[in-house]
Design a protein around this motif. Structure first.
Motif, PDB file in Angstrom:
ATOM      1  N   GLN A   1      20.999   7.056 -26.937  1.00  0.00           N
ATOM      2  CA  GLN A   1      22.362   6.524 -26.923  1.00  0.00           C
ATOM      3  C   GLN A   1      22.455   5.309 -26.008  1.00  0.00           C
ATOM      4  O   GLN A   1      23.066   4.289 -26.354  1.00  0.00           O
ATOM      5  CB  GLN A   1      23.323   7.620 -26.459  1.00  0.00           C
ATOM      6  CG  GLN A   1      24.791   7.226 -26.466  1.00  0.00           C
ATOM      7  CD  GLN A   1      25.666   8.373 -25.968  1.00  0.00           C
ATOM      8  OE1 GLN A   1      25.494   8.879 -24.862  1.00  0.00           O
ATOM      9  NE2 GLN A   1      26.594   8.801 -26.813  1.00  0.00           N
ATOM     10  N   THR A   2      21.827   5.392 -24.849  1.00  0.00           N
ATOM     11  CA  THR A   2      21.871   4.303 -23.879  1.00  0.00           C
ATOM     12  C   THR A   2      21.103   3.087 -24.384  1.00  0.00           C
ATOM     13  O   THR A   2      21.556   1.939 -24.239  1.00  0.00           O
ATOM     14  CB  THR A   2      21.297   4.779 -22.536  1.00  0.00           C
ATOM     15  OG1 THR A   2      22.059   5.912 -22.081  1.00  0.00           O
ATOM     16  CG2 THR A   2      21.350   3.682 -21.497  1.00  0.00           C
ATOM     17  N   ALA A   3      19.927   3.324 -24.983  1.00  0.00           N
ATOM     18  CA  ALA A   3      19.149   2.216 -25.540  1.00  0.00           C
ATOM     19  C   ALA A   3      19.933   1.513 -26.643  1.00  0.00           C
ATOM     20  O   ALA A   3      19.938   0.276 -26.737  1.00  0.00           O
ATOM     21  CB  ALA A   3      17.814   2.726 -26.068  1.00  0.00           C
ATOM     22  N   ALA A   4      20.622   2.299 -27.488  1.00  0.00           N
ATOM     23  CA  ALA A   4      21.406   1.701 -28.566  1.00  0.00           C
ATOM     24  C   ALA A   4      22.512   0.803 -27.997  1.00  0.00           C
ATOM     25  O   ALA A   4      22.795  -0.268 -28.544  1.00  0.00           O
ATOM     26  CB  ALA A   4      22.012   2.793 -29.448  1.00  0.00           C
TER      27      ALA A   4
ATOM     28  N   ILE B   1       3.953   2.498 -19.042  1.00  0.00           N
ATOM     29  CA  ILE B   1       5.105   1.801 -19.606  1.00  0.00           C
ATOM     30  C   ILE B   1       5.902   2.726 -20.533  1.00  0.00           C
ATOM     31  O   ILE B   1       5.341   3.379 -21.405  1.00  0.00           O
ATOM     32  CB  ILE B   1       4.642   0.578 -20.431  1.00  0.00           C
ATOM     33  CG1 ILE B   1       3.916  -0.439 -19.546  1.00  0.00           C
ATOM     34  CG2 ILE B   1       5.814  -0.069 -21.162  1.00  0.00           C
ATOM     35  CD1 ILE B   1       4.780  -1.094 -18.518  1.00  0.00           C
ATOM     36  N   LEU B   2       7.212   2.761 -20.325  1.00  0.00           N
ATOM     37  CA  LEU B   2       8.128   3.353 -21.293  1.00  0.00           C
ATOM     38  C   LEU B   2       8.702   2.215 -22.120  1.00  0.00           C
ATOM     39  O   LEU B   2       9.373   1.329 -21.589  1.00  0.00           O
ATOM     40  CB  LEU B   2       9.250   4.114 -20.593  1.00  0.00           C
ATOM     41  CG  LEU B   2      10.403   4.614 -21.482  1.00  0.00           C
ATOM     42  CD1 LEU B   2       9.895   5.593 -22.538  1.00  0.00           C
ATOM     43  CD2 LEU B   2      11.507   5.258 -20.636  1.00  0.00           C
ATOM     44  N   ARG B   3       8.396   2.217 -23.406  1.00  0.00           N
ATOM     45  CA  ARG B   3       8.905   1.178 -24.299  1.00  0.00           C
ATOM     46  C   ARG B   3      10.100   1.720 -25.076  1.00  0.00           C
ATOM     47  O   ARG B   3      10.001   2.765 -25.734  1.00  0.00           O
ATOM     48  CB  ARG B   3       7.831   0.712 -25.272  1.00  0.00           C
ATOM     49  CG  ARG B   3       8.363  -0.168 -26.392  1.00  0.00           C
ATOM     50  CD  ARG B   3       7.296  -0.659 -27.336  1.00  0.00           C
ATOM     51  NE  ARG B   3       6.523  -1.751 -26.750  1.00  0.00           N
ATOM     52  CZ  ARG B   3       5.664  -2.495 -27.432  1.00  0.00           C
ATOM     53  NH1 ARG B   3       5.448  -2.264 -28.724  1.00  0.00           N
ATOM     54  NH2 ARG B   3       4.992  -3.462 -26.829  1.00  0.00           N
ATOM     55  N   LEU B   4      11.200   1.020 -25.004  1.00  0.00           N
ATOM     56  CA  LEU B   4      12.374   1.322 -25.818  1.00  0.00           C
ATOM     57  C   LEU B   4      12.344   0.347 -26.979  1.00  0.00           C
ATOM     58  O   LEU B   4      12.605  -0.846 -26.797  1.00  0.00           O
ATOM     59  CB  LEU B   4      13.644   1.169 -24.990  1.00  0.00           C
ATOM     60  CG  LEU B   4      13.627   1.872 -23.627  1.00  0.00           C
ATOM     61  CD1 LEU B   4      14.848   1.494 -22.816  1.00  0.00           C
ATOM     62  CD2 LEU B   4      13.498   3.379 -23.791  1.00  0.00           C
ATOM     63  N   ALA B   5      11.977   0.829 -28.145  1.00  0.00           N
ATOM     64  CA  ALA B   5      11.759  -0.035 -29.303  1.00  0.00           C
ATOM     65  C   ALA B   5      12.930   0.077 -30.273  1.00  0.00           C
ATOM     66  O   ALA B   5      13.316   1.194 -30.659  1.00  0.00           O
ATOM     67  CB  ALA B   5      10.459   0.326 -30.010  1.00  0.00           C
TER      68      ALA B   5
END
Length: 312
Positions: free
Chosen positions: A56-59, A167-171
């Motif tokens: 939700q936050t990434a969106a 690394i945490l990738r938010l794709a």
């Protein structure tokens, strides 16, 4: 002939005190990584509510205007992560860029200032920090199990990763734009660079792995599960005993929905020697099949190939 199912491993079995249950789970994990390079982890220590809130936050971030997202461009924060715009990554040997944009939460995001955290989404930092910490704990448990399967001390692989720039990738894969180049994909076929990758469930299907007979096998975690795969660094270290399997993210076959995913790339410290370990030479033909180099050199070579700014 149907494609084989991806093995499922229960995390609580990997870490339990019952010797037989634990050994069986370790064996299942090791054989999956040795033969397929992928497995599905069930009942792991990552809370489903944290994953839901992270999506939700990434969106919220990715729906911001491009001019705002661009203020956090990773090139402005060397070694600390940040935002990479649509079409900036390109798989090795492919001429079309991937149809995605992403944000990197770097290990150094927590250690160095000024680190990039989007102030327009106040909950971004606390939520992503919590997800990062839970995934890191899970990753260390998996690396310990993998080391035991390989006949090494339990902390062998986990110690390599302590202090590494994981690394945490938010794709974010937006709807396929009109005029996208023919043959372009959300993520073209590739192998991961790092030791292991943890991937919580994505918001839409698309992840596929290449089978031994050349067919693509769709793989999708359900809420509470994590897809785990091994990268080229672990393959290099084990002289190919552990497989690094080609995978991709295909374009939607029906509709044109957006997709969010959150791969967690576990890296060793830069000085770690990735040369094929002597313990695995006899099990893989007797001769080194992979190069001698440090993790830093390996990573920088691979990032240059895919046109990504180094984050370490």
């Amino acid at each position: 002939m149907p494609l084989p199912p991806i093995p499922v491993v229960n995390y609580t079995d990997l870490t339990c005190a019952h010797p037989m249950r634990r050994q069986q789970a370790i064996q299942t994990l090791g054989q999956a990584l040795e033969t397929i390079g992928f497995l599905i982890l069930d009942q792991g220590p990552v809370a489903p509510e944290v994953v839901r809130r992270a999506h939700q936050t990434a969106a919220e971030f990715f729906t911001l205007p491009d001019r705002i997202k661009g203020q956090y461009d990773a090139d402005h924060y060397p070694g600390q992560g940040g935002f990479s715009g649509f079409g900036t990554e390109q798989a090795k040997h492919y001429t079309c860029p991937d149809l995605k944009e992403f944000w990197h939460v770097s290990y150094r995001s927590f250690e160095q200032a000024p680190a990039p955290w989007p102030t327009e989404v106040p909950q971004f930092r606390p939520i992503m920090t919590r997800l990062y910490q839970q995934l890191l704990a899970c990753a260390h448990g998996l690396l310990e199990a993998c080391a035991l399967y390989l006949g090494q001390p339990q902390s062998w692989l986990a110690d390599m990763a302590r202090g590494g720039n994981t690394i945490l990738r938010l794709a974010h894969y937006p709807p396929i734009p009109l005029g996208a180049p023919a043959g372009s994909l959300r993520a073209a076929p590739h192998e991961d660079i790092n030791l292991i990758t943890l991937l919580c469930e994505a918001t839409a299907p698309g992840l596929e792995i290449l089978s031994h007979d050349g067919r693509w096998l769709p793989i999708q975690a359900t809420p509470g599960q994590i897809v785990v795969d091994t990268g080229d660094m672990l393959q290099n270290l084990t002289n190919g005993l552990i497989k690094s399997t080609t995978h991709r993210v295909s374009n939607p076959r029906q509709g044109n929905q957006r997709r969010l995913s959150m791969p967690f790339f576990v890296h060793p410290r830069p000085e770690i020697d990735l040369s094929p370990h002597a313990a695995f030479l006899e099990r893989t033909g007797g001769q080194p099949r992979f190069p001698t180099m440090t993790a830093e050199t390996y990573l920088n070579q691979r990032l240059a190939e895919i046109k990504v700014t180094p984050v370490g």
